[in-house]
Design an enzyme around this catalytic site. Structure first.
Site, mmCIF file in Angstrom:
data_model
loop_
_atom_site.group_PDB
_atom_site.id
_atom_site.type_symbol
_atom_site.label_atom_id
_atom_site.label_comp_id
_atom_site.label_asym_id
_atom_site.label_seq_id
_atom_site.Cartn_x
_atom_site.Cartn_y
_atom_site.Cartn_z
ATOM 1 C CG ASP A 170 -4.763 0.502 -0.351
ATOM 2 O OD1 ASP A 170 -4.594 -0.723 -0.552
ATOM 3 O OD2 ASP A 170 -3.903 1.349 -0.645
ATOM 4 C CG ASP B 61 2.065 -2.925 0.304
ATOM 5 O OD1 ASP B 61 3.013 -2.391 0.894
ATOM 6 O OD2 ASP B 61 2.114 -4.071 -0.182
ATOM 7 C CG ASP C 216 -4.566 -4.505 0.039
ATOM 8 O OD1 ASP C 216 -3.836 -5.173 -0.689
ATOM 9 O OD2 ASP C 216 -4.448 -3.271 0.186
#
Ligand SMILES: O=P(O)(O)OC[C@H]1O[C@H](O[C@H]2O[C@H](CO)[C@@H](O)[C@H](O)[C@H]2O)[C@H](O)[C@@H](O)[C@@H]1O
Length: 370
Positions: free
Chosen positions: A313, A121, A119
């Site tokens: 996250d 960000d 991922d």
């Protein structure tokens, strides 16, 4: 209807499958032959929401979801363990550190081909107030470049593919933008026979939603323009409405505007990200599907000797964790979080600096056991 519940709601499907072309895959990444045909295609839904099905934005579910969407920084107590630390350590009994478990991961990888999904960000770049300033460090870029040399690596982000590709700045990766709805294979370098640089093939299962998404983007920019700190981001097949920099007393207004807009677009739905409301097509497609697509494109579907690893996250990464846990068991989801939270991931890492350490350990492992 609870909007969070709506995220997982079963949907009616149109029986016309969208064909899934394989991406242009570099030969070195294709050890297995594959038919290139997908058994499970994404289906567009015909279902229309009835008016009034959205929650009242003043209800606690909206605001609770908005408040809990991004953990606040954890304050450490001068070397003494805070209650947060103790809670985190207890939580790690269920989600062990991927760093501490690297030998176990390496052992499991013996005789298998690893595939790495990252991922962006909050995973490769730290969370910052201004989404346009979420730069990744040069050290992280070097780590990702190195790992991509020995393990097929894909970036899977909620951002538009072009934007996340600009941030990462590496051509040799697979990119899936718009939460996996815009997938591109690596750029093919020139060969002995041609000096031409070939762009990787594209797969865009939500292309028919583009005009609708553009319309929503324009109207959300307009109606939120007087809310200080609100920012609407065009993520191509999705729209993000950021409220991180909006005074909390105005969050209900932001939510109300989004809800009012969505009422006119029953084929769009809302999900909650980190201090962001995300609008996307009602389509059976998510980061988990993108992982499945990429594994199939690499010729790895239904293979016992593949070890996919997904590091993320956010809530949207849970779809990929679930895919690795339930549909394609044997892979590892790794949740990046500084605070305990329930997840379908297997391991954990605290922050992007631990992600970088983990990536570097994977490279060392690959170099020691080619
Ligand atoms: O799937 P991701 O790569 O994690 O993208 C999810 C969203 O990330 C970005 O927003 C988040 O990061 C920003 C920069 O740190 C932060 O300001 C914001 O509050 C976070 O929600 C991006 O701007 C969104 O469009 C993505 O959907």
């Amino acid at each position: 209807m609870d909007l969070k519940a709506n995220h997982n709601a079963p949907i009616l499907t149109d029986p016309t499958p969208i064909s899934k072309p394989r991406l242009g895959i570099h030969d070195s990444l294709l050890p297995y032959s594959s038919s290139g045909v997908f058994s499970q295609a994404p289906f567009l839904t015909n279902q229309r929401k009835k008016p009034g099905l959205l929650d009242d934005v003043r209800s606690t579910s909206w605001l609770d979801a908005m408040k809990s969407s991004s953990p606040r920084n954890i304050i450490k107590n001068n070397g003494t363990a805070s209650s947060n630390d103790i809670a985190y350590r207890n939580w790690m009994l269920k989600y062990p550190s991927a760093l501490a478990s690297i030998d176990q991961i390496a052992n499991n990888a013996k005789g298998k081909r690893m595939v790495l999904f990252l991922d962006y960000d909050g995973t490769l770049s730290p969370i910052v107030d201004n989404p346009d300033h979420a730069f990744m460090s040069n050290a992280m870029r070097a780590a990702v470049r190195n790992v991509a040399k020995c393990i097929p690596t894909a970036i899977i982000s909620g951002r538009s593919r072009e934007k996340v590709r600009q941030f990462v700045g590496l051509r040799e990766l697979y990119y899936a933008g718009s939460h996996g709805m815009d997938i591109m294979g690596p750029v093919q370098p020139p060969t002995d026979h041609t000096t031409e640089v070939l762009e990787g093939n594209l797969y865009q299962p939500a292309s028919e939603f583009l005009p609708m998404i553009n319309e929503v983007f324009v109207s959300l920019v307009d109606i939120t323009k007087n809310i200080e700190g609100a920012k609407v981001e065009d993520n191509k097949f999705c729209v993000s409405v950021h409220y991180r920099n909006v005074d909390e007393k105005n969050w209900t207004t932001v939510a109300q505007y989004v809800q009012d807009t969505l009422k006119n677009y029953p084929r769009l739905r809302l999900t909650h990200g980190r201090m962001v409301l995300e609008i996307r097509p009602v389509l059976k497609w998510d980061k988990g599907k993108a992982v499945e697509f990429l594994l199939e494109s690499l010729g790895f579907s239904n293979c016992d000797d593949v070890l996919p690893i997904y590091v993320g996250d956010d809530r949207t990464d849970e779809d990929a964790f679930k895919f690795l846990r339930d549909v394609s068991p044997g892979g590892y989801g790794i949740l990046v979080t500084p605070a305990p939270k329930e997840s379908s991931a297997y391991y954990s890492l605290r922050d992007p600096s631990e992600v970088m350490e983990f990536i570097n350990l994977l490279v060392m492992h690959k170099k020691s056991v080619p």
